[in-house]
Design an enzyme around this catalytic site. Structure first.
Site, mmCIF file in Angstrom:
data_model
loop_
_atom_site.group_PDB
_atom_site.id
_atom_site.type_symbol
_atom_site.label_atom_id
_atom_site.label_comp_id
_atom_site.label_asym_id
_atom_site.label_seq_id
_atom_site.Cartn_x
_atom_site.Cartn_y
_atom_site.Cartn_z
ATOM 1 N N ASP A 35 0.855 -1.184 0.000
ATOM 2 C CA ASP A 35 0.000 0.000 0.000
ATOM 3 C C ASP A 35 0.901 1.248 0.000
ATOM 4 O O ASP A 35 1.859 1.332 0.768
ATOM 5 C CB ASP A 35 -0.887 -0.007 1.249
ATOM 6 C CG ASP A 35 -2.047 0.961 1.155
ATOM 7 O OD1 ASP A 35 -3.201 0.525 1.237
ATOM 8 O OD2 ASP A 35 -1.783 2.187 1.009
ATOM 9 N N GLN A 98 -14.433 2.261 1.307
ATOM 10 C CA GLN A 98 -13.685 1.889 0.094
ATOM 11 C C GLN A 98 -13.344 3.148 -0.700
ATOM 12 O O GLN A 98 -14.200 4.021 -0.899
ATOM 13 C CB GLN A 98 -14.517 0.924 -0.769
ATOM 14 C CG GLN A 98 -13.731 0.350 -1.937
ATOM 15 C CD GLN A 98 -14.520 -0.688 -2.742
ATOM 16 O OE1 GLN A 98 -15.730 -0.838 -2.572
ATOM 17 N NE2 GLN A 98 -13.830 -1.386 -3.632
ATOM 18 N N HIS A 104 -10.003 -5.558 -3.328
ATOM 19 C CA HIS A 104 -8.690 -5.807 -2.727
ATOM 20 C C HIS A 104 -8.837 -6.104 -1.246
ATOM 21 O O HIS A 104 -9.807 -5.695 -0.611
ATOM 22 C CB HIS A 104 -7.759 -4.601 -2.935
ATOM 23 C CG HIS A 104 -8.320 -3.324 -2.402
ATOM 24 N ND1 HIS A 104 -9.231 -2.567 -3.092
ATOM 25 C CD2 HIS A 104 -8.121 -2.674 -1.229
ATOM 26 C CE1 HIS A 104 -9.563 -1.513 -2.383
ATOM 27 N NE2 HIS A 104 -8.912 -1.552 -1.241
ATOM 28 N N HIS A 106 -6.767 -5.788 2.407
ATOM 29 C CA HIS A 106 -5.640 -5.220 3.163
ATOM 30 C C HIS A 106 -5.091 -6.305 4.096
ATOM 31 O O HIS A 106 -5.865 -6.965 4.807
ATOM 32 C CB HIS A 106 -6.103 -4.063 4.052
ATOM 33 C CG HIS A 106 -6.638 -2.878 3.316
ATOM 34 N ND1 HIS A 106 -5.897 -1.748 3.101
ATOM 35 C CD2 HIS A 106 -7.853 -2.638 2.752
ATOM 36 C CE1 HIS A 106 -6.627 -0.853 2.444
ATOM 37 N NE2 HIS A 106 -7.824 -1.369 2.221
HETATM 38 P P1 5GP Z 1 -9.704 1.046 0.245
HETATM 39 O O1 5GP Z 1 -10.124 2.198 1.120
HETATM 40 O O2 5GP Z 1 -10.339 1.170 -1.117
HETATM 41 O O3 5GP Z 1 -9.951 -0.273 0.902
HETATM 42 O O4 5GP Z 1 -8.146 1.152 0.136
HETATM 43 C C1 5GP Z 1 -7.438 1.547 -0.997
HETATM 44 C C2 5GP Z 1 -5.993 1.528 -0.609
HETATM 45 O O5 5GP Z 1 -5.229 1.726 -1.790
HETATM 46 C C3 5GP Z 1 -5.616 2.636 0.373
HETATM 47 O O6 5GP Z 1 -5.085 2.067 1.560
HETATM 48 C C4 5GP Z 1 -4.585 3.469 -0.391
HETATM 49 O O7 5GP Z 1 -3.525 3.904 0.434
HETATM 50 C C5 5GP Z 1 -4.109 2.516 -1.467
HETATM 51 N N1 5GP Z 1 -3.691 3.191 -2.680
HETATM 52 C C6 5GP Z 1 -4.317 4.223 -3.311
HETATM 53 N N2 5GP Z 1 -3.644 4.579 -4.413
HETATM 54 C C7 5GP Z 1 -2.569 3.758 -4.504
HETATM 55 C C8 5GP Z 1 -1.500 3.642 -5.441
HETATM 56 O O8 5GP Z 1 -1.390 4.373 -6.421
HETATM 57 N N3 5GP Z 1 -0.575 2.669 -5.200
HETATM 58 C C9 5GP Z 1 -0.658 1.837 -4.116
HETATM 59 N N4 5GP Z 1 0.301 0.928 -3.975
HETATM 60 N N5 5GP Z 1 -1.648 1.935 -3.204
HETATM 61 C C10 5GP Z 1 -2.598 2.870 -3.397
#
Ligand code: 5GP
Ligand code: ZN
Length: 140
Positions: A35, A98, A104, A106
Site C-alpha cells: 500500500d 472503500q 482488494h 488489506h
Molecule cells: P480502500 O479504502 O479502497 O480499501 O483502500 C485503498 C488503498 O489503496 C488505500 O489504503 C490506499 O492507500 C491505497 N492506494 C491508493 N492509491 C494507490 C496507489 O497508487 N498505489 C498503491 N500501492 N496503493 C494505493
C-alpha cells in the site's frame, strides 16, 4: 492473464505496469503489492488481476484465490517482520470506507500499542516500500 480491466483504475494500471508499485508476488490471477499509504510497516494489498469493483461483484474463484494469497502474505509478514498481530480487512462501497473500486484485501501487520486504523495518512517512498516488499517476498 487479466481479461477485464478499467483503463481509469489505479490498480489495473499497477497490474499492467503503467503505474509503479512495490510488488511482492504475482501469479496468473492475483497480485500482492505494498500500500502506497501504509498504516504500518508491511501494509500489503492483495488484488485479483481482473477488474471487479467489490465483494458483491467478484467471482467466487477469484475470492478464493485472493484469500489464499492473503494467507500466504500474512504468514510471510509474520516470519519477516515479527508483528504482534495482523489485520485482514476489506471494504465494499464508499460508505464502508472503500476508496479504490477494484476488489482488494488489506493485510496489515500490527504491533502492540498501535491504533487499528487501516488507512495511513502519509505516502511512503517507493524505494522504502520495495525493501519491505523484498523482505516479505523472501519469506513466501
Ligand atoms: P480502500 O479504502 O479502497 O480499501 O483502500 C485503498 C488503498 O489503496 C488505500 O489504503 C490506499 O492507500 C491505497 N492506494 C491508493 N492509491 C494507490 C496507489 O497508487 N498505489 C498503491 N500501492 N496503493 C494505493
Ligand atoms: Zn481495476
Amino acid at each position: 492473464m487479466s481479461s477485464s480491466r478499467d483503463p481509469d483504475c489505479i490498480f489495473c494500471k499497477i497490474i499492467s505496469r503503467e503505474v509503479p508499485a512495490a510488488i511482492i508476488h504475482e501469479d496468473d490471477r492475483t497480485i500482492a503489492f505494498m500500500d502506497a499509504f501504509p498504516s504500518s510497516k508491511g501494509h500489503a494489498l492483495v488484488v485479483p488481476k481482473d477488474h471487479h469493483p467489490n465483494l458483491l461483484t467478484l467471482p467466487t474463484d477469484l475470492l478464493q484465490a485472493a484469500a489464499a494469497l492473503a494467507q500466504r502474505i500474512a504468514r510471510a509478514q509474520k516470519q519477516a517482520l515479527q508483528p504482534d498481530g495482523i489485520i485482514v480487512s476489506q471494504f465494499n462501497g464508499e460508505a464502508a470506507g472503500q476508496t479504490v473500486f477494484h476488489y482488494h484485501v488489506h493485510v496489515v501487520p500490527r504491533w502492540k500499542g498501535q491504533d487499528s486504523a487501516v488507512h495511513g495518512r502519509k505516502q511512503e517512498d517507493l524505494q522504502v516500500l520495495q525493501e519491505v516488499a523484498s523482505q516479505i517476498a523472501a519469506a513466501l
